[in-house]
Design an enzyme around this catalytic site. Structure first.
Site, PDB file in Angstrom:
ATOM      1  N   GLY A  45      14.167  71.889  25.216  1.00  0.00           N
ATOM      2  CA  GLY A  45      13.781  70.731  26.014  1.00  0.00           C
ATOM      3  C   GLY A  45      14.473  69.484  25.505  1.00  0.00           C
ATOM      4  CD  GLN A  50      14.706  64.307  22.687  1.00  0.00           C
ATOM      5  OE1 GLN A  50      14.403  64.960  23.664  1.00  0.00           O
ATOM      6  NE2 GLN A  50      14.787  64.838  21.473  1.00  0.00           N
ATOM      7  CB  CYS A  87      11.696  66.906  18.052  1.00  0.00           C
ATOM      8  SG  CYS A  87      12.309  65.685  19.229  1.00  0.00           S
ATOM      9  CG  LEU A  88      16.948  69.505  20.483  1.00  0.00           C
ATOM     10  CD1 LEU A  88      17.734  69.548  21.786  1.00  0.00           C
ATOM     11  CD2 LEU A  88      17.509  70.501  19.483  1.00  0.00           C
ATOM     12  CG  HIS A 129       7.979  67.920  22.487  1.00  0.00           C
ATOM     13  ND1 HIS A 129       7.799  68.110  21.128  1.00  0.00           N
ATOM     14  CD2 HIS A 129       9.168  67.262  22.609  1.00  0.00           C
ATOM     15  CE1 HIS A 129       8.830  67.577  20.469  1.00  0.00           C
ATOM     16  NE2 HIS A 129       9.683  67.067  21.347  1.00  0.00           N
ATOM     17  CD  GLU A 130      11.312  67.820  25.675  1.00  0.00           C
ATOM     18  OE1 GLU A 130      11.812  66.688  25.570  1.00  0.00           O
ATOM     19  OE2 GLU A 130      11.410  68.675  24.776  1.00  0.00           O
ATOM     20  CG  HIS A 133      10.639  62.877  23.754  1.00  0.00           C
ATOM     21  ND1 HIS A 133      10.983  62.204  22.602  1.00  0.00           N
ATOM     22  CD2 HIS A 133      10.750  64.195  23.458  1.00  0.00           C
ATOM     23  CE1 HIS A 133      11.298  63.083  21.650  1.00  0.00           C
ATOM     24  NE2 HIS A 133      11.157  64.299  22.134  1.00  0.00           N
TER      25      HIS A 133
HETATM   26 CO    CO Z   1      11.476  66.124  21.222  1.00  0.00          CO
END
Ligand code: CO
Length: 152
Positions: A45, A50, A87-88, A129-130, A133
């Site tokens: 995701g 991000q 998380c990326l 989660h997304e 963000h």
């Molecule tokens: Co994330």
């Protein structure tokens, strides 16, 4: 095109993102770039902030289908789960987060048409989660306990 992924600590990750109102070629390019960037980073995701774009845009692929969410809204949740999340924007760390087991989401696609998804387990976590963000909320805010990363 691969875009740079911002890391935790970057103030852009703490902003509330704006609704998308224009469904043009630029939005399509953003979605394609986000998907490519997420895949390259081996993620499931990615949210637009991000990659430094403060718009309500998300891509998700847990291995079953490619999901694009524009202006997503969670419409129903039930159940609960406690699973490790990463998380990326924070590679190398994982922590247990409480999430609903089932999540329903409504959103728009890249053409501005209405779409609906339902997810459970991993997909439910990814939706939460997304979408967090997009409101400047990071999973680290919700971690109950940090765990060792399998990748070291
Ligand atoms: Co994330």
């Amino acid at each position: 095109m691969i875009r740079e992924i911002l890391k935790f600590g970057d103030p852009l990750l703490r902003e509330r993102c704006a609704e998308v109102t224009v469904f043009d070629k630029e939005l399509g390019v953003l979605l394609d770039d986000m998907y490519e960037t997420m895949k390259k980073a081996d993620g499931i995701g990615l949210a637009a902030p991000q990659v430094g774009v403060l718009k309500r845009v998300v891509v998700i692929d847990t291995g079953k289908e490619r999901i694009e969410l524009v202006n997503p809204v969670i419409t129903a949740v039930w159940g609960k789960q406690y699973e490790p999340e990463g998380c990326l924007s924070c590679v190398g760390k994982r922590g247990i987060v409480k999430r609903p087991m089932h999540v329903r989401v409504k959103a728009l696609n890249r053409f501005g048409r209405s779409v609906k998804y339902r997810g459970k387990e991993l997909l439910a976590r990814a939706f939460c989660h997304e979408i967090d963000h997009l409101n400047g909320i990071l999973y680290e805010d919700k971690v109950i306990e940090w765990v060792e990363d399998e990748k070291g």
